[in-house]
Design an enzyme around this catalytic site. Sequence first.
Site: not given
Ligand code: NOJ
Length: 550
Positions: A215, A277
């Site tokens: 993440d 990500e």
């Molecule tokens: C990316 C995640 O996909 C999202 O759902 C989340 O709100 C943010 N990162 C913070 O962790």
Amino acid sequence: MSEFTFLKGPKDWWRQAVVYQIYPRSFSDANGDGIGDLNGIISKVPYLQQLGVDAVWLSPFYPSALADGGYDVDDYRDVDPKIGTLAEFDKMVDALHKAGIRLFVDIVPNHSGSGHEWFQAALKAAPGSPERDRYIFRDGKGENGEIRPSELSSHFGPTAWTRITEPKGEPGQWYMHLFASEQPDFNWDNPEVREDFLKTLRFWSDRGVDGYRVDVAHALVKNLANGHLPERQSYDLSLVKHDGTDDLFDRDEVHDIYRSWRQVFNEYDPPRVAVAEAWVHPERRHPYASEDNLGQSFNFDLLGEHWKAGRFKKTISFNLASAAKWGSSTTWVLSNHDVIRHATRYGLPDGLNLDKWFVEGGVNPPVNNKQGLDRARAATMLILALPGSTYLYQGEELGLQEVLEIPHDQMQDPQWFRNPGKSRSRDGCRVPLPWTSTGTSFGFGPGGSHLPQPSWFGDYSVEKQDRDEASTLNLYRLALALRSQLISDESIQWHRHLNSKVLHFSRANGWQSVTNFGTKPVKLPAGKVLLTSQPLVDGKLPANATAWVK
Ligand code: NOJ
């Protein structure tokens, strides 16, 4: 013998894998508390196997106050009691592995939840203490420290600073959070933080987890040296510098962290893999995917791409070449838990400001459901024919539309209520899945659903689509089965079609994919038609459709 189940196999099993994202709270609820759980997932392993996916990516299932759908993790090495237990997790891994399905879990390293024992200890400790140093605490400005330390705003808006009350009751320091205030950012300059994540990676890898989705992978290292503090809107990506020296994102030093993770991954056979990500400049995406790094990095370019043959071609060519340059394969994504489902997006005009459209009621313009679903089916078949791995989001195999009718007071997404009138809610793609056409929560579970399901959900149910040969569910099943037979090396060749609104390419073994982005039916190349996303019209491929030919 180990009590955990491992799947052996080639070390690069993930390069062309189809990965199915499960948002656990909304997938299947076995115990009837309205929240999906691990036993629910176990009960659906035969469904996943029949669908034909290679792996599952599980969004956070850790203990959490759910301030951000579980992306506020209170304990990285346990299971949320609302969702299950560690023993049930092991059972789930076992069931998936026995079905030949691998497992990615979500790792959230930029921030913890505010209930994490380290954050709680930091609140009780004194300014300057080792406990505070695991997070980013600073004194406020002004005579009594009452002014926030910088103008940095959070991704969910408004400010990225929250002031705490010190243990003795007086107003105290401030801590930084790039997301909600329940998501304090870790200080990655602190060696304890680094060590603890290595421990977490080993913990899950030892239990048979095959990979990780990382993440906000680009945000861990920030420019905080010598009293410096970032001073801008964190969500405005147009402000990010792309040379590795930005204050907040994609700093070159972040790769040192992932190189140390890679050493842990390589302790296992096959080595564990991770997908970043990382919302970074496209040119800086694939370094996260290199062999000494995570292995893969999400390419999100199709999430915003216009329905135009030329634009798709450019995006595809760029990402294939860029991933190859870094020794990896690219990823294809049309939907996930953060974006409006692609069957709905494709039913709206290209380039529409979706946040504005949503906050203004999501009705003007109205969604063209048929166009949306036709294009969604065509786009899915297109990406499945490409080299690289494909990430599917639960429910897209049902052609689900975004749920736009959730009453405001039942929305759960902090992005919605922290930023009133500016950001859309992500709840509409997180509504629990319809398994049956009727009944309590459409078969999601025996006790209702934590987000309200609309009455039209039954028409999209698994039960209904199972029986219908032309359904989107059966299209996905056929496409995945064919893909696993057809998949070959990672090259593609483009072919010129007489119509410039058509994309036509082939793989080395002669498998061809043709997508019609135009409005009129077009001729198909010679060969056997294996599958089409719409019935052919007088032997021609209709608008908004894809065909596979060999
Ligand atoms: C990316 C995640 O996909 C999202 O759902 C989340 O709100 C943010 N990162 C913070 O962790």
